[in-house]
Motif scaffolding. Structure first.
Motif, PDB file in Angstrom:
ATOM      1  N   LYS A 116       0.834  -1.206   0.000  1.00  0.00           N
ATOM      2  CA  LYS A 116       0.000   0.000   0.000  1.00  0.00           C
ATOM      3  C   LYS A 116       0.867   1.254   0.000  1.00  0.00           C
ATOM      4  O   LYS A 116       0.556   2.228  -0.701  1.00  0.00           O
ATOM      5  N   ASN A 117       1.937   1.232   0.770  1.00  0.00           N
ATOM      6  CA  ASN A 117       2.838   2.392   0.776  1.00  0.00           C
ATOM      7  C   ASN A 117       3.424   2.625  -0.610  1.00  0.00           C
ATOM      8  O   ASN A 117       3.527   3.760  -1.073  1.00  0.00           O
ATOM      9  N   HIS A 147       2.887   6.267  -5.613  1.00  0.00           N
ATOM     10  CA  HIS A 147       2.687   6.611  -7.025  1.00  0.00           C
ATOM     11  C   HIS A 147       1.769   7.822  -7.203  1.00  0.00           C
ATOM     12  O   HIS A 147       1.734   8.414  -8.281  1.00  0.00           O
ATOM     13  N   LEU A 148       1.058   8.188  -6.152  1.00  0.00           N
ATOM     14  CA  LEU A 148       0.208   9.379  -6.232  1.00  0.00           C
ATOM     15  C   LEU A 148       1.043  10.648  -6.383  1.00  0.00           C
ATOM     16  O   LEU A 148       0.531  11.677  -6.823  1.00  0.00           O
ATOM     17  N   LYS A 149       2.314  10.571  -6.019  1.00  0.00           N
ATOM     18  CA  LYS A 149       3.196  11.739  -6.130  1.00  0.00           C
ATOM     19  C   LYS A 149       3.605  12.002  -7.583  1.00  0.00           C
ATOM     20  O   LYS A 149       4.057  13.091  -7.902  1.00  0.00           O
ATOM     21  N   GLN A 150       3.445  10.981  -8.414  1.00  0.00           N
ATOM     22  CA  GLN A 150       3.835  11.108  -9.824  1.00  0.00           C
ATOM     23  C   GLN A 150       2.827  11.995 -10.561  1.00  0.00           C
ATOM     24  O   GLN A 150       1.640  11.994 -10.243  1.00  0.00           O
ATOM     25  N   PRO A 151       3.294  12.728 -11.548  1.00  0.00           N
ATOM     26  CA  PRO A 151       2.363  13.557 -12.324  1.00  0.00           C
ATOM     27  C   PRO A 151       1.288  12.698 -13.022  1.00  0.00           C
ATOM     28  O   PRO A 151       0.153  13.110 -13.157  1.00  0.00           O
ATOM     29  N   GLN A 152       1.691  11.520 -13.454  1.00  0.00           N
ATOM     30  CA  GLN A 152       0.749  10.611 -14.117  1.00  0.00           C
ATOM     31  C   GLN A 152       0.994   9.212 -13.554  1.00  0.00           C
ATOM     32  O   GLN A 152       2.124   8.723 -13.547  1.00  0.00           O
ATOM     33  N   VAL A 153      -0.081   8.576 -13.084  1.00  0.00           N
ATOM     34  CA  VAL A 153       0.024   7.242 -12.491  1.00  0.00           C
ATOM     35  C   VAL A 153      -0.016   6.206 -13.598  1.00  0.00           C
ATOM     36  O   VAL A 153      -0.899   6.238 -14.468  1.00  0.00           O
ATOM     37  N   LEU A 175      -0.122  -3.566  -8.290  1.00  0.00           N
ATOM     38  CA  LEU A 175       0.014  -3.426  -6.840  1.00  0.00           C
ATOM     39  C   LEU A 175      -1.297  -3.758  -6.130  1.00  0.00           C
ATOM     40  O   LEU A 175      -1.298  -4.425  -5.087  1.00  0.00           O
ATOM     41  N   ILE A 176      -2.408  -3.324  -6.698  1.00  0.00           N
ATOM     42  CA  ILE A 176      -3.714  -3.650  -6.110  1.00  0.00           C
ATOM     43  C   ILE A 176      -3.945  -5.160  -6.154  1.00  0.00           C
ATOM     44  O   ILE A 176      -4.485  -5.741  -5.205  1.00  0.00           O
TER      45      ILE A 176
END
Length: 162
Positions: free
Chosen positions: A86-87, A92-98, A106-107
């Protein structure tokens, strides 16, 4: 009114107030305080519910303790795996595009670990069932109807989280 009379009335009033507070606390003690074996959420400890409902004897309780320790160890590892993935996922939310493929991958790993947790729980209760004597089978069957309620997470939502 004299000062001594006023002081006497005040002392008697405070004494009555203290006594009524103590009486209130004593009367409401069972509702307002957790028993020593309650969980942090104030719910009874699930292992004690199982021991009580299945009427385990001392030998069964010792075996049950071993089963619990093994189960906790497995669940701790799986929970740790989920937390790590999960971490990574949320990083990946920090990336401009996921990257959708990475996110979905990952899910899927999280889901696989969650599936393993449920399988571990089922295996745990199968082991508990094997501990039961013939005369405890009906108690076990009744217990299975309450398992999801007994072990349901009961965490109040944290402010600012949702």
């Amino acid at each position: 009114m004299e000062k001594t009379k006023l002081l006497t009335i005040t002392v008697i009033g405070l004494l009555l107030l203290n006594l009524s507070t103590l009486a209130f606390l004593l009367v409401n003690d069972s509702r307002g305080h957790k028993r020593p074996n309650d969980t942090p959420e104030g719910r009874p400890n699930p292992s004690e519910i199982i021991i009580e409902r299945l009427h385990f004897d001392d030998k069964q309780q010792k075996e049950y303790d071993k089963i619990i320790q093994a189960h906790k160890g497995e669940i701790k590892i799986l929970d740790g795996n989920i937390r790590t993935v999960k971490n990574e996922l949320y990083a990946h939310l920090k990336q401009p595009q996921v990257d959708v493929k990475i996110k979905d991958s990952l899910i899927a790993v999280i889901n696989a670990n969650q599936k393993q947790i449920e399988q571990t729980h089922f295996k745990h209760f199968t082991a508990i069932k094997k501990l039961c004597r013939k005369d405890q089978e009906e108690d076990f069957n009744e217990l299975t109807e309450d398992l999801s309620r007994i072990f349901a997470p009961n965490k109040p939502p944290r402010p600012g989280h949702g």
